[in-house]
Motif scaffolding. Structure first.
Motif, PDB file in Angstrom:
ATOM      1  N   MET A  28    -121.997 -15.729  28.964  1.00 46.25           N
ATOM      2  CA  MET A  28    -122.218 -16.760  27.950  1.00 46.25           C
ATOM      3  C   MET A  28    -121.882 -18.141  28.503  1.00 46.25           C
ATOM      4  SD  MET A  28    -123.460 -15.376  25.235  1.00 46.25           S
ATOM      5  CE  MET A  28    -123.165 -16.627  23.991  1.00 46.25           C
ATOM      6  N   GLY A  29    -120.778 -18.216  29.242  1.00 47.30           N
ATOM      7  CA  GLY A  29    -120.401 -19.489  29.845  1.00 47.30           C
ATOM      8  C   GLY A  29    -121.436 -19.977  30.843  1.00 47.30           C
ATOM      9  N   GLY A  30    -121.983 -19.057  31.631  1.00 46.12           N
ATOM     10  CA  GLY A  30    -123.006 -19.415  32.613  1.00 46.12           C
ATOM     11  C   GLY A  30    -124.271 -19.939  31.968  1.00 46.12           C
ATOM     12  N   TRP A  31    -124.702 -19.293  30.891  1.00 44.02           N
ATOM     13  CA  TRP A  31    -125.897 -19.769  30.185  1.00 44.02           C
ATOM     14  C   TRP A  31    -125.683 -21.157  29.595  1.00 44.02           C
ATOM     15  CZ3 TRP A  31    -126.902 -14.520  27.238  1.00 44.02           C
ATOM     16  CH2 TRP A  31    -127.502 -13.627  28.132  1.00 44.02           C
ATOM     17  N   ALA A  32    -124.516 -21.372  29.023  1.00 42.67           N
ATOM     18  CA  ALA A  32    -124.213 -22.689  28.462  1.00 42.67           C
ATOM     19  C   ALA A  32    -124.231 -23.755  29.559  1.00 42.67           C
ATOM     20  CB  ALA A  32    -122.838 -22.659  27.777  1.00 42.67           C
ATOM     21  N   GLN A  33    -123.699 -23.405  30.718  1.00 46.30           N
ATOM     22  CA  GLN A  33    -123.665 -24.345  31.842  1.00 46.30           C
ATOM     23  C   GLN A  33    -125.062 -24.736  32.293  1.00 46.30           C
ATOM     24  OE1 GLN A  33    -122.675 -23.564  36.375  1.00 46.30           O
ATOM     25  NE2 GLN A  33    -120.794 -23.590  35.151  1.00 46.30           N
ATOM     26  N   VAL A  34    -125.967 -23.764  32.376  1.00 46.85           N
ATOM     27  CA  VAL A  34    -127.323 -24.043  32.847  1.00 46.85           C
ATOM     28  C   VAL A  34    -128.085 -24.916  31.854  1.00 46.85           C
ATOM     29  CG1 VAL A  34    -129.564 -23.014  33.401  1.00 46.85           C
ATOM     30  CG2 VAL A  34    -127.462 -21.972  34.261  1.00 46.85           C
ATOM     31  N   VAL A  35    -128.020 -24.572  30.581  1.00 46.94           N
ATOM     32  CA  VAL A  35    -128.750 -25.332  29.563  1.00 46.94           C
ATOM     33  C   VAL A  35    -128.318 -26.797  29.563  1.00 46.94           C
ATOM     34  CG1 VAL A  35    -129.095 -25.633  27.079  1.00 46.94           C
ATOM     35  CG2 VAL A  35    -129.229 -23.346  28.089  1.00 46.94           C
ATOM     36  N   PRO A  82    -131.486 -20.009  37.944  1.00 44.95           N
ATOM     37  CA  PRO A  82    -130.087 -20.068  37.517  1.00 44.95           C
ATOM     38  C   PRO A  82    -129.851 -19.469  36.134  1.00 44.95           C
ATOM     39  CG  PRO A  82    -131.071 -22.247  37.437  1.00 44.95           C
ATOM     40  CD  PRO A  82    -132.051 -21.349  38.157  1.00 44.95           C
ATOM     41  N   LEU A  83    -130.847 -19.540  35.229  1.00 42.99           N
ATOM     42  CA  LEU A  83    -130.634 -18.996  33.898  1.00 42.99           C
ATOM     43  C   LEU A  83    -130.432 -17.491  33.957  1.00 42.99           C
ATOM     44  CD1 LEU A  83    -130.445 -20.106  31.028  1.00 42.99           C
ATOM     45  CD2 LEU A  83    -132.869 -19.558  30.725  1.00 42.99           C
ATOM     46  N   THR A  84    -131.221 -16.836  34.810  1.00 42.41           N
ATOM     47  CA  THR A  84    -131.035 -15.395  34.978  1.00 42.41           C
ATOM     48  C   THR A  84    -129.905 -15.101  35.957  1.00 42.41           C
ATOM     49  OG1 THR A  84    -132.755 -15.399  36.698  1.00 42.41           O
ATOM     50  CG2 THR A  84    -133.446 -14.836  34.471  1.00 42.41           C
ATOM     51  N   GLY A  85    -129.801 -15.925  36.985  1.00 42.58           N
ATOM     52  CA  GLY A  85    -128.830 -15.654  38.038  1.00 42.58           C
ATOM     53  C   GLY A  85    -127.432 -16.168  37.766  1.00 42.58           C
ATOM     54  N   GLY A  87    -125.993 -16.837  34.921  1.00 47.74           N
ATOM     55  CA  GLY A  87    -125.329 -16.057  33.886  1.00 47.74           C
ATOM     56  C   GLY A  87    -124.623 -14.858  34.487  1.00 47.74           C
ATOM     57  N   PHE A  88    -125.336 -14.144  35.358  1.00 47.28           N
ATOM     58  CA  PHE A  88    -124.754 -12.982  36.019  1.00 47.28           C
ATOM     59  C   PHE A  88    -123.673 -13.405  37.006  1.00 47.28           C
ATOM     60  CE2 PHE A  88    -124.809  -9.857  39.529  1.00 47.28           C
ATOM     61  CZ  PHE A  88    -124.397  -8.742  38.817  1.00 47.28           C
ATOM     62  N   CYS A  89    -123.949 -14.454  37.791  1.00 45.84           N
ATOM     63  CA  CYS A  89    -122.964 -14.939  38.771  1.00 45.84           C
ATOM     64  C   CYS A  89    -121.676 -15.370  38.075  1.00 45.84           C
ATOM     65  CB  CYS A  89    -123.540 -16.110  39.562  1.00 45.84           C
ATOM     66  SG  CYS A  89    -124.833 -15.678  40.736  1.00 45.84           S
ATOM     67  N   ASN A  90    -121.822 -16.095  36.970  1.00 45.95           N
ATOM     68  CA  ASN A  90    -120.648 -16.542  36.236  1.00 45.95           C
ATOM     69  C   ASN A  90    -119.870 -15.358  35.683  1.00 45.95           C
ATOM     70  OD1 ASN A  90    -120.139 -19.420  36.062  1.00 45.95           O
ATOM     71  ND2 ASN A  90    -119.751 -19.088  33.896  1.00 45.95           N
ATOM     72  N   ALA A  91    -120.618 -14.343  35.222  1.00 45.07           N
ATOM     73  CA  ALA A  91    -119.967 -13.129  34.731  1.00 45.07           C
ATOM     74  C   ALA A  91    -119.130 -12.505  35.833  1.00 45.07           C
ATOM     75  CB  ALA A  91    -121.023 -12.137  34.239  1.00 45.07           C
ATOM     76  N   PHE A 130    -121.733 -14.619  47.508  1.00 48.17           N
ATOM     77  CA  PHE A 130    -122.776 -13.654  47.859  1.00 48.17           C
ATOM     78  C   PHE A 130    -123.846 -13.543  46.774  1.00 48.17           C
ATOM     79  CE2 PHE A 130    -119.262 -12.628  50.573  1.00 48.17           C
ATOM     80  CZ  PHE A 130    -119.863 -12.279  51.768  1.00 48.17           C
ATOM     81  N   LEU A 131    -123.521 -13.979  45.576  1.00 49.25           N
ATOM     82  CA  LEU A 131    -124.512 -14.017  44.501  1.00 49.25           C
ATOM     83  C   LEU A 131    -125.121 -15.411  44.388  1.00 49.25           C
ATOM     84  CD1 LEU A 131    -122.476 -12.053  41.814  1.00 49.25           C
ATOM     85  CD2 LEU A 131    -124.296 -11.170  43.261  1.00 49.25           C
ATOM     86  N   ASN A 132    -124.301 -16.419  44.584  1.00 47.03           N
ATOM     87  CA  ASN A 132    -124.762 -17.801  44.489  1.00 47.03           C
ATOM     88  C   ASN A 132    -125.846 -18.123  45.498  1.00 47.03           C
ATOM     89  OD1 ASN A 132    -123.835 -19.426  42.447  1.00 47.03           O
ATOM     90  ND2 ASN A 132    -121.964 -20.046  43.501  1.00 47.03           N
ATOM     91  N   CYS A 133    -125.692 -17.634  46.715  1.00 38.76           N
ATOM     92  CA  CYS A 133    -126.562 -18.061  47.810  1.00 38.76           C
ATOM     93  C   CYS A 133    -128.044 -17.815  47.530  1.00 38.76           C
ATOM     94  CB  CYS A 133    -126.123 -17.398  49.119  1.00 38.76           C
ATOM     95  SG  CYS A 133    -127.009 -18.015  50.556  1.00 38.76           S
TER      96      CYS A 133
END
Length: 307
Positions: A28-35, A82-85, A87-91, A130-133
């Motif tokens: 949820m935090g990752g999605w908020a960050q991207v938007v 980033p919206l798909t990625g 969110g998962f990376c932040n998780a 490793f997920l961010n890259c």
């Protein structure tokens, strides 16, 4: 003021496992960050990767040119990745941060200090790399595809999936991890500062309000400001590495981070140190609202699920 601590584990029977709570809250935090933050990120990447002589005279010129040529949608180019990625990376990074905190506190009745929480954040940043890259590589490729123009020698990418498939076909699996080394060197100190600053500021805010340094008693406003300043501190430790990472990922003339660094030093000698800070303005402008939104969404989700 006493160092803010993590209360020693007083395990209650959780309905939802702690790791799952952190994972969901991080998403949820990752999605908020991207938007909130993606338009700023697009301008940052375009400023960082523009040629010399530059295409844009300033960040505002980049914004105007992008909107004039591509509309508002141009500011959200590459947002699918980033919206798909993210969110998962932040998780993953929030779950990893929680895991390393519990690991550091294992077999100890003493609560964690702010320094220990910062270390846990840095370790989580190493995992995050490793997920961010690959996520950021696809984002950078799409963000630096101006208008209908393609990357030199290539047809324009039609979207994140097309970009990912073609990158894999042309460069193999390693092509998706181009710039991994510099990403690790960016993310470990960045997340060390990120989580350390967040927890430290939460503690300070609560101490000022209640006289006790307990970040768990923070409210939404305190989390908002702590998250915003945490985002700024993270970028202050990571911006030079991020410039090099962006250049490596969009330009294959660089063979390594060292090669890109040497080219950047050469440009600094001819164009001045300002070239190192292209895109810095939108990065810092993005850092506060994007990360404030991240932590508010994270804390709200934790509070909602951790019953």
């Amino acid at each position: 003021m006493e160092a803010e601590t993590v209360a020693p584990a007083q395990q209650k029977q959780a309905v939802v496992p702690k790791t799952m709570v952190e994972f969901a809250a991080g998403t949820m935090g990752g999605w908020a960050q991207v938007v909130v933050g993606h338009p700023f990120d697009t301008i940052k990447v375009r400023m960082q990767t523009q040629p010399n002589p530059p295409l844009y005279s300033s960040s505002m010129d980049c914004v105007r040119t992008t909107i004039r040529g591509e509309g508002l949608a141009g500011l959200y180019k590459g947002v699918t990745s980033p919206l798909t990625g993210i969110g998962f990376c932040n998780a993953v990074v929030f779950a990893a941060n929680g895991y390393f905190q519990r690991l550091l506190q294992a077999n100890s009745s003493q609560p964690l200090t702010i320094s220990q929480k910062a270390v846990a954040g840095g370790l989580a940043g190493g995992v995050m790399s490793f997920l961010n890259c690959p996520v950021e590589l696809l984002k950078v490729k799409l963000q630096t595809q101006y208008g209908a123009a393609a990357v030199p020698g290539h047809k324009p990418y039609t979207g994140v999936f097309n970009c990912g498939v073609r990158t894999f076909q042309e460069r193999g699996f390693g092509g998706l991890y181009r710039g991994l080394g510099i990403t690790i060197l960016r993310d470990i100190p960045s997340f060390w500062a990120y989580f350390g600053m967040y927890e430290g500021l939460k503690s300070a805010f609560v101490y000022r309000r209640l006289g006790v340094a307990d970040g768990s008693k923070s409210n939404g406003i305190e989390q908002f400001f702590a998250g915003g300043f945490a985002g700024i501190s993270a970028w202050l430790t990571a911006y030079p590495q991020d410039v090099i990472k962006s250049r490596i990922q969009m330009n294959y003339k660089y063979k390594s981070a060292l090669d890109a660094s040497k080219a950047l030093v050469s440009e600094i000698k001819t164009s001045g140190v300002r070239i190192m800070f292209r895109g810095f303005g939108p990065t810092i402008l993005r850092a506060f609202p994007a990360n404030a939104a991240t932590f508010v969404a994270y804390e709200w989700t934790v509070k909602t699920l951790d019953f």
